[in-house]
Scaffold this motif. Sequence first.
Motif, short mmCIF file in Angstrom:
data_model
loop_
_atom_site.label_atom_id
_atom_site.label_comp_id
_atom_site.label_asym_id
_atom_site.label_seq_id
_atom_site.Cartn_x
_atom_site.Cartn_y
_atom_site.Cartn_z
N ARG A 114 0.83 -1.20 0.00
CA ARG A 114 0.00 0.00 0.00
C ARG A 114 0.87 1.26 0.00
O ARG A 114 0.61 2.22 -0.73
CB ARG A 114 -0.90 -0.04 1.23
CG ARG A 114 -1.95 1.04 1.34
CD ARG A 114 -2.86 0.69 2.49
NE ARG A 114 -3.54 1.84 3.05
CZ ARG A 114 -4.05 1.88 4.27
NH1 ARG A 114 -3.93 0.83 5.06
NH2 ARG A 114 -4.67 2.94 4.72
N LYS A 115 1.94 1.25 0.82
CA LYS A 115 2.84 2.40 0.87
C LYS A 115 3.57 2.60 -0.46
O LYS A 115 3.70 3.74 -0.94
CB LYS A 115 3.85 2.23 2.00
CG LYS A 115 4.80 3.42 2.16
CD LYS A 115 5.79 3.22 3.28
CE LYS A 115 6.65 4.46 3.46
NZ LYS A 115 7.37 4.86 2.23
N LEU A 116 4.06 1.52 -1.06
CA LEU A 116 4.74 1.62 -2.35
C LEU A 116 3.82 2.24 -3.40
O LEU A 116 4.23 3.07 -4.21
CB LEU A 116 5.19 0.23 -2.81
CG LEU A 116 6.42 -0.36 -2.11
CD1 LEU A 116 6.61 -1.81 -2.53
CD2 LEU A 116 7.67 0.45 -2.43
N THR A 117 2.55 1.81 -3.37
CA THR A 117 1.57 2.32 -4.32
C THR A 117 1.31 3.80 -4.09
O THR A 117 1.35 4.62 -5.02
CB THR A 117 0.26 1.53 -4.19
OG1 THR A 117 0.53 0.14 -4.42
CG2 THR A 117 -0.77 2.01 -5.19
N ASN A 118 1.05 4.18 -2.84
CA ASN A 118 0.76 5.58 -2.52
C ASN A 118 1.96 6.48 -2.85
O ASN A 118 1.78 7.63 -3.29
CB ASN A 118 0.40 5.71 -1.04
CG ASN A 118 -0.95 5.13 -0.71
OD1 ASN A 118 -1.55 4.45 -1.53
ND2 ASN A 118 -1.43 5.38 0.49
N ASP A 119 3.16 5.94 -2.65
CA ASP A 119 4.36 6.75 -2.89
C ASP A 119 4.49 7.16 -4.36
O ASP A 119 5.06 8.22 -4.66
CB ASP A 119 5.62 5.99 -2.46
CG ASP A 119 5.81 5.98 -0.95
OD1 ASP A 119 5.09 6.73 -0.26
OD2 ASP A 119 6.67 5.22 -0.45
#
Length: 271
Positions: A114-119
């Motif tokens: 999720r963090k990789l995507t949001n980044d």
Amino acid sequence: MRVVLIHGRAAAMDIPAIMARDWEAALRFGLQRAGSKVPAGNVDVRFAFYGSVWRPDERQPLPPIDFGPAALQLGLPGLGDLSLWIDQHLGVGDALLDLLLQDLDEYYAEPELRKLTNDRLVSACREGLPPGERVVVVAFSMGTLVAYDALRADPTLPIGALITCGSPLAMPSIYRKVEATAPRGMRPRTPFPRQLRLWVNAWTKDDPATAGHHDMAARFPAPDPNAQHVQDLETWGRSAAPTAPAGAHNALDYLSSRVVGTAVDAALRVL
């Protein structure tokens, strides 16, 4: 003035440069159709591509290249063999493959993913942005979940307007996931992001992903609903067909629509 586009699910095998070209062309066509007076050269379009996060070979160890004789390959039938048999005999291969795509569940179940995507979105919004400038984000499908999640998590994110297209955010089953992943102590759990000056939600009658769209304003309340709320607007798109029941869930149709063009034009002018 920057516009950031963010795509939906099932884009793992897409090529970002090709998607970016087509999506930008559709967006500019929609602005033209809406009669926008904003000079095209003044609109800096960026593309937040996160599909590679889900690409099967993203973390695959690279094999050595063997120039020897071919070895006999033995193994159990894979999903491709099963899909082929089902499609050949029942004609439902496409539906089966679509059903088995797990992007959405993985997004909420795996914090690092999720963090990789949001980044990807955060980088597209922040990198090289002149001080004091705000960004317009135009998000499609799963990209609307990513955009909202990033906005809710960071009130300093320089996004001044959000245009959601084909969004499942208000669909009860999806909304429960959104609500459950709110930061600890946040009340309400799904607020109207305070940095936004404008949020327009575009939907099409035959798009199955937009079920519950009419509840957007209520599910994502602003402190003063009389002054600010999610504006839910219908755009007339293609109809569902027996061979393509989800045909109305089409990013380029939304981006090139006069409704989305009008919303983006308004956002560019208000920011």
